[in-house]
Design a protein around this motif. Structure first.
Motif, mmCIF file in Angstrom:
data_model
loop_
_atom_site.group_PDB
_atom_site.id
_atom_site.type_symbol
_atom_site.label_atom_id
_atom_site.label_comp_id
_atom_site.label_asym_id
_atom_site.label_seq_id
_atom_site.Cartn_x
_atom_site.Cartn_y
_atom_site.Cartn_z
ATOM 1 N N THR A 11 0.846 -1.182 0.000
ATOM 2 C CA THR A 11 0.000 0.000 0.000
ATOM 3 C C THR A 11 0.884 1.235 0.000
ATOM 4 O O THR A 11 1.929 1.268 0.667
ATOM 5 C CB THR A 11 -0.916 0.030 1.230
ATOM 6 O OG1 THR A 11 -0.109 -0.003 2.418
ATOM 7 C CG2 THR A 11 -1.871 -1.149 1.223
ATOM 8 N N LEU A 13 0.859 5.752 -0.255
ATOM 9 C CA LEU A 13 0.217 7.063 -0.350
ATOM 10 C C LEU A 13 1.166 7.987 -1.098
ATOM 11 O O LEU A 13 2.326 8.134 -0.710
ATOM 12 C CB LEU A 13 -0.054 7.629 1.049
ATOM 13 C CG LEU A 13 -0.405 9.122 1.129
ATOM 14 C CD1 LEU A 13 -1.685 9.427 0.360
ATOM 15 C CD2 LEU A 13 -0.524 9.564 2.595
ATOM 16 N N ILE A 37 -2.929 5.121 -2.855
ATOM 17 C CA ILE A 37 -3.842 6.197 -2.493
ATOM 18 C C ILE A 37 -3.352 7.455 -3.197
ATOM 19 O O ILE A 37 -2.236 7.919 -2.975
ATOM 20 C CB ILE A 37 -3.891 6.398 -0.978
ATOM 21 C CG1 ILE A 37 -4.336 5.098 -0.293
ATOM 22 C CG2 ILE A 37 -4.813 7.552 -0.617
ATOM 23 C CD1 ILE A 37 -4.161 5.105 1.214
ATOM 24 N N ARG A 62 -7.327 4.529 -5.146
ATOM 25 C CA ARG A 62 -8.436 5.367 -4.748
ATOM 26 C C ARG A 62 -7.925 6.780 -4.574
ATOM 27 O O ARG A 62 -6.784 6.983 -4.133
ATOM 28 C CB ARG A 62 -9.075 4.865 -3.451
ATOM 29 C CG ARG A 62 -9.855 3.569 -3.616
ATOM 30 C CD ARG A 62 -10.483 3.130 -2.313
ATOM 31 N NE ARG A 62 -11.435 4.129 -1.794
ATOM 32 C CZ ARG A 62 -12.049 4.012 -0.609
ATOM 33 N NH1 ARG A 62 -11.826 2.935 0.148
ATOM 34 N NH2 ARG A 62 -12.882 4.939 -0.195
ATOM 35 N N VAL A 81 -7.351 8.605 3.925
ATOM 36 C CA VAL A 81 -6.344 7.542 3.853
ATOM 37 C C VAL A 81 -6.773 6.337 4.677
ATOM 38 O O VAL A 81 -6.704 5.183 4.220
ATOM 39 C CB VAL A 81 -4.978 8.066 4.337
ATOM 40 C CG1 VAL A 81 -3.995 6.913 4.557
ATOM 41 C CG2 VAL A 81 -4.406 9.058 3.337
ATOM 42 N N CYS A 84 -9.396 4.377 3.026
ATOM 43 C CA CYS A 84 -8.868 3.559 1.921
ATOM 44 C C CYS A 84 -8.143 2.318 2.424
ATOM 45 O O CYS A 84 -8.242 1.241 1.831
ATOM 46 C CB CYS A 84 -7.910 4.392 1.072
ATOM 47 S SG CYS A 84 -8.677 5.735 0.145
#
Length: 257
Positions: A11, A13, A37, A62, A81, A84
């Motif tokens: 994952t 960001l 993200i 997303r 965040v 998500c």
């Protein structure tokens, strides 16, 4: 595979991911699977395009909207965040969002100066602070800096000051977070042509002038920077921390003879 030891299922960001370098980073991190993200401030259509690029690259994405540099920015960002992530840890944080140079000394207003520091320094600092409880041990923090920190460009004094600040932040946080196995690095692009700034490089003679000052003899592209970020985010870079990686193609290294 799980976590940063492998490429699948991670994952990430990425702030400022609706266009340019941020968009390329998001797509590159998703190229081997995982979820990105996509943060954006105002460019909703650009964020949607990034989500599509991530999905084409084989990942999931997303979009999360949050204007940086204003009161409550970090809280707004991380409300999205955490939604998500749905309880999953965060593996990679890329601080890419930044306000553009405001001009030289004497031309930059106090408001422009304050906004530069709010977006380019304060936001990434408190984004890191807020992300740490979510970030997996062995995770990655990467902040986008600029070659402006090593070049005396009077038109970018205040901008360069902000980027020097996040380079210092990266070094000190690398020392602090090392016991958790978290690496913290910065990447410093040079002249990078994107869809958003392409008109700048269309000024007659400018691209040729910059190319003449670049060891690798061309302008950079978003993918040139994104590949460096992806390397630092990978397990192959597990022993690199507290560093500023120049991703400029050798801009302004010295005279070319």
């Amino acid at each position: 595979m799980d976590g940063v030891s492998g490429q699948v299922g991670r994952t990430a960001l990425v702030t400022g991911a609706s266009r340019g370098i941020g968009q390329a980073i998001a797509a590159r991190l998703a190229a081997e699977g995982g979820m990105v993200i996509v943060h954006f401030g105002t460019d909703e259509s650009g964020a949607a395009a990034t989500v599509e690029a991530v999905e084409r690259a084989g990942g999931a994405a997303r979009a999360v909207r949050a204007e940086l540099g204003v009161d409550g920015d970090v809280e707004t960002l991380f409300a999205g965040v955490e939604d998500c992530l749905s309880g999953r840890p965060l593996d990679i944080l890329v601080n890419n969002a930044a306000a553009a140079p405001a001009g030289p000394l004497g031309a930059t207003t106090r408001a422009e100066f304050d906004r530069l520091f709010a977006v380019n320094v304060r936001a990434p600092y408190f984004i890191v602070e807020r992300a740490l409880p979510l970030l997996r041990d062995g995770g990655r923090i990467i902040t986008i800096s600029s070659v402006a920190t090593r070049m005396a460009n009077s038109a970018q004094t205040s901008f360069a000051m902000t980027k020097a600040a996040v380079e210092t932040m990266s070094r000190t946080l690398a020392n602090q977070l090392g016991p958790r196995g978290i690496t913290v690095n910065a990447v410093a692009p040079g002249a990078t042509r994107t869809a958003a700034n392409g008109a700048v490089f269309d000024v007659p003679g400018l691209a040729e002038q910059i190319t003449a000052l670049t060891a690798l003899d061309r302008l950079g592209g978003p993918d040139d920077v994104a590949d460096v970020v992806a390397f630092l985010a990978s397990d192959a870079a597990r022993w690199i921390t507290g560093q500023v990686i120049d991703a400029s193609g050798g801009l302004f290294l010295g005279p070319r003879v």
